[in-house]
Design an enzyme around this catalytic site. Structure first.
Site, PDB file in Angstrom:
ATOM      1  N   ARG A  53       0.871  -1.163   0.044  1.00  0.00           N
ATOM      2  CA  ARG A  53      -0.071  -0.099  -0.091  1.00  0.00           C
ATOM      3  C   ARG A  53       0.903   1.132   0.004  1.00  0.00           C
ATOM      4  NH1 ARG A  53       2.576   1.998   3.656  1.00  0.00           N
ATOM      5  NH2 ARG A  53       1.103   3.617   3.677  1.00  0.00           N
ATOM      6  N   ARG A  90      -7.434  -0.564  -6.807  1.00  0.00           N
ATOM      7  CA  ARG A  90      -7.868   0.476  -5.885  1.00  0.00           C
ATOM      8  C   ARG A  90      -7.686   1.923  -6.700  1.00  0.00           C
ATOM      9  NH1 ARG A  90      -4.145   1.119  -0.625  1.00  0.00           N
ATOM     10  NH2 ARG A  90      -6.044   2.336   0.225  1.00  0.00           N
ATOM     11  N   GLN A 192      -1.784   2.541  10.024  1.00  0.00           N
ATOM     12  CA  GLN A 192      -0.582   2.619   9.313  1.00  0.00           C
ATOM     13  C   GLN A 192       0.489   3.379   9.943  1.00  0.00           C
ATOM     14  OE1 GLN A 192      -3.597   3.125   7.688  1.00  0.00           O
ATOM     15  NE2 GLN A 192      -3.597   2.694   5.586  1.00  0.00           N
ATOM     16  N   ASP A 233      -2.597  10.884  -2.013  1.00  0.00           N
ATOM     17  CA  ASP A 233      -2.817   9.727  -2.773  1.00  0.00           C
ATOM     18  C   ASP A 233      -3.139  10.421  -4.282  1.00  0.00           C
ATOM     19  OD1 ASP A 233      -3.308   8.602  -0.058  1.00  0.00           O
ATOM     20  OD2 ASP A 233      -3.103   6.881  -1.435  1.00  0.00           O
ATOM     21  N   ASN A 243      -6.086  12.410   0.507  1.00  0.00           N
ATOM     22  CA  ASN A 243      -5.026  11.619   1.193  1.00  0.00           C
ATOM     23  C   ASN A 243      -5.935  10.743   2.270  1.00  0.00           C
ATOM     24  OD1 ASN A 243      -2.274  10.916   1.748  1.00  0.00           O
ATOM     25  ND2 ASN A 243      -2.595  12.126   3.578  1.00  0.00           N
ATOM     26  N   LYS A 244      -5.205   9.937   3.203  1.00  0.00           N
ATOM     27  CA  LYS A 244      -5.828   9.026   4.088  1.00  0.00           C
ATOM     28  C   LYS A 244      -6.780   9.721   4.909  1.00  0.00           C
ATOM     29  CE  LYS A 244      -4.792   5.667   4.610  1.00  0.00           C
ATOM     30  NZ  LYS A 244      -5.618   5.317   3.496  1.00  0.00           N
TER      31      LYS A 244
END
Ligand SMILES: CSC[C@H]1O[C@H](OP(=O)(O)O)[C@H](O)[C@@H]1O
Length: 333
Positions: A53, A90, A192, A233, A243-244
């Site tokens: 990932r 993804r 993460q 991302d 992003n996350k």
């Protein structure tokens, strides 16, 4: 194996000549195990399952996945079909589609196809490593003196071809003797931060301060943080950052507390074909990632779950977007 990835951290993606060997990040740091993929579809499954990932890392993995496909076919249509299956693994991180499209764009003839695809995959990996070191320098140059950092998710060697994006800036500050305290948000539900970033920093001899995500506001209010530094991302043409999940709230909190917000992402994460984040599919992942902990269900039956993996942060809330080609700052509002 690219040189100068951070000292002890194993590479997330390795081309063995016959397989794509993936460090299985689902079990780190407790267990260091590997998944050997012998087909592009196996790589696609591994990306979807988050064996590997991190936006740049999944782009590198997909490129080597096409190198596996090109060993079994010289038909350009079959290679393109394999690329589509990799892209579907993804949806949000643009690096995945970018890497597949870049490899396929090189494949003009069936002559020498396997060598061309492998060479392009190796180039993508090497360029990402170089970009990370450039971004580390550019990002550190934006910051003065000793810097206390808050970072989110994992943006280090495990998420890239080595060294990292946001974590690369942290490493650069450390190398310059200018790193103060590093707060690492655990980054629920996949952890993460707690599992991967804390592991990488410990290997570098940097002691992170691990906090639960919901402590971010009070930590910022305490004055212990100077800058929030995250990865991305996808960065849209308008400078919006996907992003996350949790990045948007960190940007709002940073602005509220008068702190700076830095996003670090290579140009392979910049999507100039998309103007705003609202056009991008935000990946939803299984409810079990939220309702269970270590395989044990913690939430009662009968709950519904909303588990978006990313969120969107408007450019206006970001002070710097750091790329290997330079630093972008939003117009004064
Ligand atoms: C340099 S990694 C960028 C990005 O990728 C991570 O997402 P995931 O762990 O779901 O693949 C995270 O959003 C990082 O900021």
């Amino acid at each position: 194996m690219p040189e100068s990835i951070s000292k002890g951290c194993p590479s997330p993606v390795t081309w063995t000549g016959r397989t794509v060997r993936l460090l299985d990040q689902r079990w780190l740091p407790a267990r260091e195990t590997y998944v050997d993929c012998d087909s592009s579809d196996a790589v696609a499954e591994a990306i979807h399952a988050m064996v590997v990932r991190g936006a740049p890392a999944i782009g590198v993995a997909a490129a080597y996945g096409l190198a596996l496909a090109a060993r079994n076919t010289t038909r350009l249509d079959a290679l393109a079909a394999a690329g589509q299956r990799l892209k579907a693994a993804r949806p949000t991180a643009v690096n995945l589609a970018w890497a597949v499209d870049r490899v396929l764009a090189r494949c003009k003839t069936e002559q020498g196809l396997a060598a061309d695809v492998l060479a392009e995959a190796q180039a993508i990996e090497a360029e990402d490593l170089r970009a990370n070191h450039a971004m580390a320098r550019h990002g550190a140059e934006c910051l003065q003196g000793t810097v206390n950092v808050y970072t989110h998710c994992n943006t280090g060697s495990l998420a890239t071809a080595g060294f990292g994006t946001a974590l690369g800036v942290v490493r650069q500050l450390h190398a310059e003797g200018r790193l103060g305290q590093v707060f690492v948000g655990e980054t629920r539900p996949w952890l993460q931060g707690a599992r991967l970033t804390a592991w990488e920093l410990a290997m570098d001899g940097i002691e992170p301060t691990l906090i639960v995500d919901s402590a971010a506001a009070s930590v910022m209010r305490s004055g212990a943080v100077d800058v929030v530094i995250t990865g991305a991302d996808r960065v849209t043409a308008d400078g919006d950052v996907l992003n996350k999940i949790g990045t948007y709230s960190l940007a709002v909190l940073a602005r509220h507390h008068g702190l700076r917000m830095m996003v670090v992402a290579p140009m392979s994460t910049v999507d100039l074909d998309t103007t705003s984040a609202s056009e991008i599919e935000i990946e939803q992942r299984p409810a079990e990632e939220v309702t269970a902990w270590n395989g044990e269900r913690v939430a009662p039956q009968g709950v519904s779950v909303f588990n978006p993996v990313f969120d969107a942060t408007p450019y206006a809330l970001i002070d710097w977007i750091v790329t290997e080609q330079g630093v972008f700052t939003p117009p004064a509002s």
